[in-house]
Write a protein that holds these residues in place. Structure first.
Motif, PDB file in Angstrom:
ATOM      1  N   PHE A  36       0.839  -1.192   0.000  1.00  0.00           N
ATOM      2  CA  PHE A  36       0.000   0.000   0.000  1.00  0.00           C
ATOM      3  C   PHE A  36       0.879   1.249   0.000  1.00  0.00           C
ATOM      4  CE2 PHE A  36      -2.687   3.241   1.967  1.00  0.00           C
ATOM      5  CZ  PHE A  36      -3.803   3.149   1.179  1.00  0.00           C
ATOM      6  N   MET A  37       1.928   1.255   0.840  1.00  0.00           N
ATOM      7  CA  MET A  37       2.847   2.392   0.895  1.00  0.00           C
ATOM      8  C   MET A  37       3.580   2.568  -0.435  1.00  0.00           C
ATOM      9  SD  MET A  37       4.342   1.921   4.760  1.00  0.00           S
ATOM     10  CE  MET A  37       5.766   2.912   4.421  1.00  0.00           C
ATOM     11  N   LEU A  38       3.986   1.459  -1.027  1.00  0.00           N
ATOM     12  CA  LEU A  38       4.670   1.512  -2.314  1.00  0.00           C
ATOM     13  C   LEU A  38       3.779   2.154  -3.374  1.00  0.00           C
ATOM     14  CD1 LEU A  38       7.217   0.665  -3.900  1.00  0.00           C
ATOM     15  CD2 LEU A  38       6.080  -1.506  -4.333  1.00  0.00           C
ATOM     16  N   LEU A  39       2.526   1.788  -3.386  1.00  0.00           N
ATOM     17  CA  LEU A  39       1.591   2.364  -4.354  1.00  0.00           C
ATOM     18  C   LEU A  39       1.284   3.832  -4.057  1.00  0.00           C
ATOM     19  CD1 LEU A  39      -0.841  -0.618  -4.862  1.00  0.00           C
ATOM     20  CD2 LEU A  39       0.886   0.233  -6.447  1.00  0.00           C
ATOM     21  N   GLU A  40       1.295   4.194  -2.775  1.00  0.00           N
ATOM     22  CA  GLU A  40       1.070   5.594  -2.421  1.00  0.00           C
ATOM     23  C   GLU A  40       2.160   6.500  -2.987  1.00  0.00           C
ATOM     24  OE1 GLU A  40      -1.348   6.269   1.649  1.00  0.00           O
ATOM     25  OE2 GLU A  40       0.707   5.585   1.881  1.00  0.00           O
ATOM     26  N   TYR A  41       3.384   5.994  -3.032  1.00  0.00           N
ATOM     27  CA  TYR A  41       4.508   6.798  -3.520  1.00  0.00           C
ATOM     28  C   TYR A  41       4.826   6.557  -4.989  1.00  0.00           C
ATOM     29  CZ  TYR A  41       5.295   8.040   1.314  1.00  0.00           C
ATOM     30  OH  TYR A  41       5.141   8.522   2.582  1.00  0.00           O
ATOM     31  N   ALA A  42       3.995   5.824  -5.672  1.00  0.00           N
ATOM     32  CA  ALA A  42       4.251   5.504  -7.080  1.00  0.00           C
ATOM     33  C   ALA A  42       4.307   6.752  -7.941  1.00  0.00           C
ATOM     34  CB  ALA A  42       3.201   4.541  -7.604  1.00  0.00           C
ATOM     35  N   ASP A  43       3.489   7.736  -7.656  1.00  0.00           N
ATOM     36  CA  ASP A  43       3.526   8.945  -8.478  1.00  0.00           C
ATOM     37  C   ASP A  43       4.849   9.687  -8.314  1.00  0.00           C
ATOM     38  OD1 ASP A  43       2.799   9.596  -5.888  1.00  0.00           O
ATOM     39  OD2 ASP A  43       1.446  11.214  -6.481  1.00  0.00           O
ATOM     40  N   ASP A  44       5.427   9.662  -7.114  1.00  0.00           N
ATOM     41  CA  ASP A  44       6.746  10.267  -6.913  1.00  0.00           C
ATOM     42  C   ASP A  44       7.828   9.474  -7.636  1.00  0.00           C
ATOM     43  OD1 ASP A  44       5.660  12.261  -5.303  1.00  0.00           O
ATOM     44  OD2 ASP A  44       5.961  11.100  -3.463  1.00  0.00           O
ATOM     45  N   LEU A  45       7.728   8.158  -7.585  1.00  0.00           N
ATOM     46  CA  LEU A  45       8.694   7.314  -8.278  1.00  0.00           C
ATOM     47  C   LEU A  45       8.632   7.516  -9.787  1.00  0.00           C
ATOM     48  CD1 LEU A  45       8.192   3.946  -6.359  1.00  0.00           C
ATOM     49  CD2 LEU A  45      10.211   5.405  -6.277  1.00  0.00           C
ATOM     50  N   ALA A  46       7.447   7.759 -10.298  1.00  0.00           N
ATOM     51  CA  ALA A  46       7.261   7.894 -11.742  1.00  0.00           C
ATOM     52  C   ALA A  46       7.974   9.111 -12.315  1.00  0.00           C
ATOM     53  CB  ALA A  46       5.771   7.962 -12.070  1.00  0.00           C
ATOM     54  N   HIS A  52      -6.676  -5.252  -2.975  1.00  0.00           N
ATOM     55  CA  HIS A  52      -6.525  -4.158  -3.916  1.00  0.00           C
ATOM     56  C   HIS A  52      -6.382  -2.862  -3.135  1.00  0.00           C
ATOM     57  CE1 HIS A  52     -10.699  -2.980  -3.213  1.00  0.00           C
ATOM     58  NE2 HIS A  52     -10.963  -4.265  -3.252  1.00  0.00           N
ATOM     59  N   PRO A  53      -5.588  -1.930  -3.656  1.00  0.00           N
ATOM     60  CA  PRO A  53      -5.445  -0.641  -2.992  1.00  0.00           C
ATOM     61  C   PRO A  53      -6.705   0.181  -3.157  1.00  0.00           C
ATOM     62  CG  PRO A  53      -4.287  -0.632  -5.061  1.00  0.00           C
ATOM     63  CD  PRO A  53      -4.804  -2.032  -4.857  1.00  0.00           C
ATOM     64  N   SER A  54      -6.760   1.269  -2.447  1.00  0.00           N
ATOM     65  CA  SER A  54      -7.942   2.122  -2.552  1.00  0.00           C
ATOM     66  C   SER A  54      -8.065   2.706  -3.956  1.00  0.00           C
ATOM     67  CB  SER A  54      -7.869   3.261  -1.527  1.00  0.00           C
ATOM     68  OG  SER A  54      -6.905   4.207  -1.921  1.00  0.00           O
ATOM     69  N   GLN A  55      -9.266   2.991  -4.334  1.00  0.00           N
ATOM     70  CA  GLN A  55      -9.553   3.536  -5.655  1.00  0.00           C
ATOM     71  C   GLN A  55      -8.836   4.867  -5.866  1.00  0.00           C
ATOM     72  OE1 GLN A  55     -11.128   1.641  -7.618  1.00  0.00           O
ATOM     73  NE2 GLN A  55     -11.403   2.954  -9.367  1.00  0.00           N
ATOM     74  N   LYS A  56      -8.681   5.632  -4.802  1.00  0.00           N
ATOM     75  CA  LYS A  56      -8.035   6.933  -4.876  1.00  0.00           C
ATOM     76  C   LYS A  56      -6.591   6.808  -5.370  1.00  0.00           C
ATOM     77  CE  LYS A  56      -7.620  10.687  -1.564  1.00  0.00           C
ATOM     78  NZ  LYS A  56      -7.636  10.946  -0.151  1.00  0.00           N
ATOM     79  N   ILE A  57      -5.862   5.831  -4.878  1.00  0.00           N
ATOM     80  CA  ILE A  57      -4.474   5.623  -5.292  1.00  0.00           C
ATOM     81  C   ILE A  57      -4.413   5.179  -6.745  1.00  0.00           C
ATOM     82  CG2 ILE A  57      -2.442   4.180  -4.962  1.00  0.00           C
ATOM     83  CD1 ILE A  57      -3.027   4.213  -1.995  1.00  0.00           C
ATOM     84  N   ILE A  58      -5.279   4.279  -7.136  1.00  0.00           N
ATOM     85  CA  ILE A  58      -5.285   3.791  -8.512  1.00  0.00           C
ATOM     86  C   ILE A  58      -5.540   4.941  -9.483  1.00  0.00           C
ATOM     87  CG2 ILE A  58      -6.505   2.324 -10.170  1.00  0.00           C
ATOM     88  CD1 ILE A  58      -6.992   0.398  -7.829  1.00  0.00           C
ATOM     89  N   ILE A  59      -6.491   5.788  -9.176  1.00  0.00           N
ATOM     90  CA  ILE A  59      -6.812   6.920 -10.046  1.00  0.00           C
ATOM     91  C   ILE A  59      -5.630   7.867 -10.145  1.00  0.00           C
ATOM     92  CG2 ILE A  59      -8.242   8.997 -10.255  1.00  0.00           C
ATOM     93  CD1 ILE A  59     -10.535   7.272  -9.062  1.00  0.00           C
ATOM     94  N   ARG A  60      -4.966   8.152  -9.017  1.00  0.00           N
ATOM     95  CA  ARG A  60      -3.837   9.066  -9.019  1.00  0.00           C
ATOM     96  C   ARG A  60      -2.676   8.516  -9.848  1.00  0.00           C
ATOM     97  NH1 ARG A  60      -2.247   9.931  -3.428  1.00  0.00           N
ATOM     98  NH2 ARG A  60      -0.553   8.488  -3.772  1.00  0.00           N
ATOM     99  N   ILE A  61      -2.423   7.227  -9.759  1.00  0.00           N
ATOM    100  CA  ILE A  61      -1.324   6.617 -10.521  1.00  0.00           C
ATOM    101  C   ILE A  61      -1.648   6.622 -12.005  1.00  0.00           C
ATOM    102  CG2 ILE A  61      -0.106   4.449 -10.962  1.00  0.00           C
ATOM    103  CD1 ILE A  61      -0.393   3.863  -7.970  1.00  0.00           C
ATOM    104  N   THR A  62      -2.845   6.245 -12.377  1.00  0.00           N
ATOM    105  CA  THR A  62      -3.176   6.146 -13.798  1.00  0.00           C
ATOM    106  C   THR A  62      -3.272   7.509 -14.476  1.00  0.00           C
ATOM    107  OG1 THR A  62      -5.516   5.964 -13.232  1.00  0.00           O
ATOM    108  CG2 THR A  62      -4.323   3.912 -13.635  1.00  0.00           C
ATOM    109  N   LYS A  63      -3.513   8.564 -13.735  1.00  0.00           N
ATOM    110  CA  LYS A  63      -3.545   9.895 -14.323  1.00  0.00           C
ATOM    111  C   LYS A  63      -2.156  10.323 -14.798  1.00  0.00           C
ATOM    112  CE  LYS A  63      -7.526  11.974 -12.115  1.00  0.00           C
ATOM    113  NZ  LYS A  63      -7.988  13.007 -11.187  1.00  0.00           N
ATOM    114  N   ARG A  64      -1.119   9.767 -14.198  1.00  0.00           N
ATOM    115  CA  ARG A  64       0.254  10.132 -14.545  1.00  0.00           C
ATOM    116  C   ARG A  64       0.683   9.519 -15.868  1.00  0.00           C
ATOM    117  NH1 ARG A  64       3.026  13.660 -11.368  1.00  0.00           N
ATOM    118  NH2 ARG A  64       4.925  12.536 -11.813  1.00  0.00           N
ATOM    119  N   VAL A  65       0.026   8.464 -16.305  1.00  0.00           N
ATOM    120  CA  VAL A  65       0.449   7.758 -17.523  1.00  0.00           C
ATOM    121  C   VAL A  65       0.059   8.511 -18.752  1.00  0.00           C
ATOM    122  CG1 VAL A  65       0.194   5.629 -18.816  1.00  0.00           C
ATOM    123  CG2 VAL A  65       0.333   5.590 -16.342  1.00  0.00           C
TER     124      VAL A  65
END
Length: 75
Positions: A24-34, A62-75
Motif C-alpha cells: 500500500f505504501m509503495l503504491l502511495e509513492y508511485a507517483d513520486d517514483l514515476a 486491492h489498494p484504494s480507488q483513490k491511489i489507482i486513479i492518481r497513478i493512472t492519471k500520470r500515464v
C-alpha cells in the motif's frame, strides 16, 4: 528476486498485514517514483501480479480507488 525473498520471509518473519501495508505504501509513492522511473506503473503492475501468483497477496487485495486513479492519471 524480490518475490522469492518475500516468499521465503512470508509468515515466518513478515506478517501478511505488514506485506499488505508495504505494498500500500509503495503504491502511495508511485507517483513520486514515476518522476524518475518512467516505467513505474508497468513495473509495479508486473510485480504485483507476481506476488499474487506466488500467494503472497491474495487476489482479492486491492489498494484504494483513490491511489489507482492518481497513478493512472500520470500515464
Amino acid at each position: 528476486m524480490t518475490s522469492v525473498l518475500l516468499s521465503a520471509l512470508y509468515s515466518d518473519v513478515i506478517s501478511s498485514t505488514q506485506i499488505k501495508q508495504g505494498f500500500f505504501m509503495l503504491l502511495e509513492y508511485a507517483d513520486d517514483l514515476a518522476v524518475e522511473i518512467l516505467d513505474t506503473v508497468e513495473s509495479l503492475t508486473l510485480f504485483l501480479a507476481r506476488v499474487v501468483v506466488d500467494d503472497i497477496l491474495p487476489p482479492s487485495w486491492h489498494p484504494s480507488q483513490k491511489i489507482i486513479i492518481r497513478i493512472t492519471k500520470r500515464v
